[in-house]
Write a protein that holds these residues in place. Structure first.
Motif, PDB file in Angstrom:
ATOM      1  N   GLU A 162       0.838  -1.205   0.000  1.00  0.00           N
ATOM      2  CA  GLU A 162       0.000   0.000   0.000  1.00  0.00           C
ATOM      3  C   GLU A 162       0.876   1.260   0.000  1.00  0.00           C
ATOM      4  O   GLU A 162       0.693   2.195   0.785  1.00  0.00           O
ATOM      5  CB  GLU A 162      -0.934   0.005   1.222  1.00  0.00           C
ATOM      6  CG  GLU A 162      -1.831  -1.196   1.340  1.00  0.00           C
ATOM      7  CD  GLU A 162      -2.804  -1.345   0.165  1.00  0.00           C
ATOM      8  OE1 GLU A 162      -3.021  -0.353  -0.567  1.00  0.00           O
ATOM      9  OE2 GLU A 162      -3.337  -2.448  -0.024  1.00  0.00           O
ATOM     10  N   GLU A 184      -0.384   4.903   0.104  1.00  0.00           N
ATOM     11  CA  GLU A 184      -0.867   5.536   1.333  1.00  0.00           C
ATOM     12  C   GLU A 184       0.253   6.258   2.090  1.00  0.00           C
ATOM     13  O   GLU A 184       0.013   6.831   3.148  1.00  0.00           O
ATOM     14  CB  GLU A 184      -1.481   4.469   2.257  1.00  0.00           C
ATOM     15  CG  GLU A 184      -2.525   3.592   1.598  1.00  0.00           C
ATOM     16  CD  GLU A 184      -3.721   4.404   1.097  1.00  0.00           C
ATOM     17  OE1 GLU A 184      -4.051   5.414   1.743  1.00  0.00           O
ATOM     18  OE2 GLU A 184      -4.299   4.027   0.059  1.00  0.00           O
ATOM     19  N   THR A 198       0.774  -1.634  -4.658  1.00  0.00           N
ATOM     20  CA  THR A 198      -0.360  -0.732  -4.462  1.00  0.00           C
ATOM     21  C   THR A 198      -1.537  -1.191  -5.311  1.00  0.00           C
ATOM     22  O   THR A 198      -1.365  -1.840  -6.355  1.00  0.00           O
ATOM     23  CB  THR A 198       0.012   0.712  -4.824  1.00  0.00           C
ATOM     24  OG1 THR A 198      -1.099   1.558  -4.551  1.00  0.00           O
ATOM     25  CG2 THR A 198       0.387   0.839  -6.286  1.00  0.00           C
ATOM     26  N   ARG A 230      -3.697   1.261  -6.052  1.00  0.00           N
ATOM     27  CA  ARG A 230      -4.108   2.563  -6.560  1.00  0.00           C
ATOM     28  C   ARG A 230      -3.331   2.903  -7.827  1.00  0.00           C
ATOM     29  O   ARG A 230      -2.268   2.349  -8.090  1.00  0.00           O
ATOM     30  CB  ARG A 230      -3.885   3.636  -5.490  1.00  0.00           C
ATOM     31  CG  ARG A 230      -4.628   3.339  -4.198  1.00  0.00           C
ATOM     32  CD  ARG A 230      -4.369   4.381  -3.146  1.00  0.00           C
ATOM     33  NE  ARG A 230      -4.883   5.698  -3.538  1.00  0.00           N
ATOM     34  CZ  ARG A 230      -4.851   6.762  -2.749  1.00  0.00           C
ATOM     35  NH1 ARG A 230      -4.314   6.670  -1.532  1.00  0.00           N
ATOM     36  NH2 ARG A 230      -5.315   7.917  -3.163  1.00  0.00           N
ATOM     37  N   ASN A 231      -3.863   3.844  -8.588  1.00  0.00           N
ATOM     38  CA  ASN A 231      -3.220   4.305  -9.819  1.00  0.00           C
ATOM     39  C   ASN A 231      -2.251   5.430  -9.454  1.00  0.00           C
ATOM     40  O   ASN A 231      -2.643   6.591  -9.292  1.00  0.00           O
ATOM     41  CB  ASN A 231      -4.268   4.799 -10.821  1.00  0.00           C
ATOM     42  CG  ASN A 231      -3.656   5.045 -12.192  1.00  0.00           C
ATOM     43  OD1 ASN A 231      -2.491   5.415 -12.320  1.00  0.00           O
ATOM     44  ND2 ASN A 231      -4.455   4.847 -13.230  1.00  0.00           N
TER      45      ASN A 231
END
Length: 699
Positions: free
Chosen positions: A484, A487, A524, A526-527
């Motif tokens: 992650e 973050e 991750t 996320r982009n």
């Protein structure tokens, strides 16, 4: 013993005209009791004694009176080489003049002087004997005819553990009584044993006889443990010799020892093969051996004797065999050459062995590569990835594991990004080093920096008094997995960027840089590229992390993995909860048509839930969560394609036959096929015979 050995040599003489005072000074200064009186022609005309001088001085004679008036007649004469035993018991031995072969006065023999000399000699002998007795390691005890000890040495005190002076005490107080005490009757006892202070002692008791009388006895004692130690030391020496012999004989190289006379002292089997004989004559000279190599050794001994240094030569025989001969000199304590030790090595055989070793290394390298490939295959099989969509992902993971590049793993939540990171670590050269996982989204932002980089003691309130190393420092030498990573707060992204670029970190509150050797794998869902555009993620850190990107496809894109994954998790939780459950085919059909928004993690949780909650040994559709039954997958699980129009009944038969064939392949037995199709067992039998599909037995 000759007279000259006990006489007083070169005695001081006086003349007849010397005074009594002169004689007195001689007696006083030289500590003698008489002086020969010698005339002008050198002849002894008398002798003056200390008693004569004192007698006349006390009678009132003047000290200046001449000696010639009061001297006595000359004493008897004896030669230097006369045996002392011949005159020892004669009454005339009170004083004797000693003459040499030329009748010159060379000494005087006085009974008083003799007594002094004998006493001094006895004292010296006694002291020497005492030193000898005290230096002997054996214990010696001597006692008189009354059994009272009059002598014992230091060895006896140590062996017997005496803490008191035993001289004058009865011998029975320090030695155990026994038959050996009849030694005082004149009988010797040799090699008898006794026990003293828990020690095993061997002793010899011998009587002391003077004339015909036994005046005492002497006992010599020795601790048997000392003898046993000597025997043990001797045994060790023999073992070392045997070991050395075995080492020399087992040497593949030839070993040959020659003395300075060029005689062969020792040769092992390895050397005999160079002479093509089974043995060499003992102490045979090299020059007498019918061998060219022996002549070469003879020449080398001559050269080594001349230079005193080691020598190495290469000898080639008629058969093309190359032999390396090394001769090393051996010297004694006086640095005199005593031996030459030769080592003979077959270089031809050595070259052959080198070739074999090189071939073996190549073979080992090939096997190693094959093992690595097999190991890589086994590790990737643990990922349970059978679908075509995962093949390029697995290949990329294997390739990137062999290098040290930073890796960015992307994919939806639950696709197995951490499993992929662990696989890359296991396939790399860092496999035996730490693998540390950091979930950047699970650690509070105010603690993340100290957890990641560590802190020094007293860095902030509530900190550990001794300080703490960070997770990146803990992973030194290994791999750190930053899950992650999207973050991670912006302020920490700067420090992480420095750690990646410079391989250096700095603890919170610290000033000392800490060098790191750590591989970074980030992940991750996320982009990150969009986050960079929105300035929510640093662009420079993104490009540092995105050296090699591996995207794990979601589970809905790789339906071929659903069945093996489900079986894998079923085995895992059966073992964990001690169950023997299995999954009905209808459940797998629902799994294949489900979208799996939670991916592999959702599948694993679902299997664990079903294993725990299901009753009996079968996991059925009823044990699945409601959302799977409402997903609409049941309506979409069959797709029919029509290529051409055929009569209705013929189409129904073709569809029925194809459906039954697929069900039989999937069910593997008639009963399971019936369960899959939801029909009876007899219907499957009848339809299977109708379409000639029953090549399977009923399960």
């Amino acid at each position: 013993m000759k007279v000259k050995q006990v006489m007083r040599c070169n005695p001081v003489t006086v003349s007849p005209m010397s005074t009594l005072a002169d004689a007195g000074k001689i007696f006083l200064n030289l500590d003698v009791n008489c002086a020969p009186v010698v005339g002008k022609n050198g002849e002894t005309v008398g002798i003056i004694t200390i008693s004569k001088v004192l007698e006349h001085l006390l009678a009132g004679v003047s000290p200046q009176e001449n000696v010639g008036t009061f001297m006595d007649e000359p004493p008897g004469v004896v030669t230097e080489n006369t045996d002392f035993a011949q005159i020892a018991h004669t009454p005339s031995m009170e004083r004797l003049l000693v003459l040499d072969q030329d009748n010159r006065l060379t000494g005087i023999l006085s009974r008083v002087e003799l007594i002094k000399k004998v006493y001094r000699s006895w004292e010296e002998t006694r002291n020497e004997l005492n030193v000898v007795l005290q230096s002997v390691s054996h214990a010696i005890v001597a006692f008189n005819a009354a059994g009272l000890i009059y002598l014992l040495n230091k060895g006896a005190e140590v062996l017997l553990g005496l803490s008191f002076d035993a001289v004058g005490r009865p011998v029975e107080q320090i030695l155990p009584a026994g038959e050996w005490l009849d030694v005082l009757s004149g009988k010797s006892h040799i090699g008898f044993k006794m026990e003293i202070n828990a020690k095993r002692i061997v002793a010899n008791a011998t009587p002391i006889i003077s004339g015909r009388d036994v005046t005492g006895a002497v006992v010599v004692l020795q601790d048997l443990s000392e003898m046993e130690n000597l025997i043990l030391e001797l045994s060790k020496v023999r073992e070392l010799k045997d070991e050395l012999d075995n080492i020399i004989e087992s040497s593949y190289d030839g070993i040959l020892v020659v003395n300075t006379a060029k005689e062969v002292l020792r040769v092992n089997k390895g050397a005999l093969r160079f002479f093509n004989v089974s043995e060499l004559p003992e102490h045979g000279r090299l020059s007498r051996l019918e061998s060219d190599i022996a002549l070469r050794l003879d020449e080398m001994v001559t050269e080594i004797s001349r230079t005193g240094e080691a020598l190495t030569n290469i000898y080639s025989n008629a058969g093309g065999q190359e032999i390396m001969i090394t001769g090393n000199p051996r010297y004694d304590f006086e640095r005199q050459l005593v031996q030459v030790i030769f080592n003979l090595r077959d270089l031809t055989e050595l070259q052959r062995l080198k070739v074999q070793i090189a071939e073996a290394k190549e073979e080992k390298l090939r096997y190693s590569e094959e093992l690595k490939e097999l190991r890589s295959k086994l590790l990737t099989e643990k990922l349970v990835a059978k679908s075509p969509a995962m093949e390029p992902v697995l290949e990329l993971m294997i390739r990137v594991a062999k290098v040290e590049s930073t890796v960015l793993i992307t994919g939806e939540s639950g696709v197995g990004k951490e499993v992929a990171a662990k696989t890359i670590h296991s396939l790399s050269t860092r496999e035996s080093s730490p693998f540390i996982t950091v979930n950047c989204g699970a650690i509070p932002e105010n603690l993340l920096e100290s957890e990641l980089f560590g802190y020094e003691k007293g860095a902030f309130t509530g900190a550990n008094k001794e300080g703490k190393i960070g997770l990146m420092e803990a992973a030194n030498g290994g791999t750190i997995f930053l899950d992650e990573i999207g973050e991670l707060p912006l302020n920490l992204q700067v420090k992480l960027l420095r750690a990646i670029q410079d391989k250096v970190i700095q603890r919170v509150g610290g000033i000392k840089p800490i060098e790191l050797d750590v591989r970074i794998i980030a992940a991750t869902n996320r982009n990150l590229k969009e986050m960079v555009e929105r300035q929510a993620f640093r662009e420079d850190l993104f490009y540092r992390l995105n050296v090699v990107q591996i995207e794990i496809p979601p589970l809905r894109w790789r339906k071929e993995d659903i069945f093996p994954l489900a079986e894998h998790f079923l085995q895992k939780y059966n073992l964990k909860y001690s169950k023997i459950k299995s999954i009905r085919p209808a459940v797998y059909r629902i799994f294949e048509n489900y979208a799996w928004p939670g991916n592999v993690r959702e599948l694993e949780n679902m299997i664990e839930r079903a294993v725990i909650l299901s009753e009996g040994e079968l996991i059925d559709v009823s044990h699945l969560p409601d959302q799977l039954g409402q997903s609409g997958g049941a309506k979409e699980r069959v797709e029919i394609k029509i290529r051409e129009v055929v009569p209705w009944n013929e189409a129904l038969e073709q569809m029925e036959k194809e459906l039954l064939r697929k069900a039989l392949e999937q069910g593997k037995s008639i009963r399971k096929t019936a369960d899959v199709l939801g029909i009876t067992h007899t219907t499957v039998l009848r339809k299977g015979r109708q379409y000639s599909l029953l090549n399977l037995t009923d399960g």
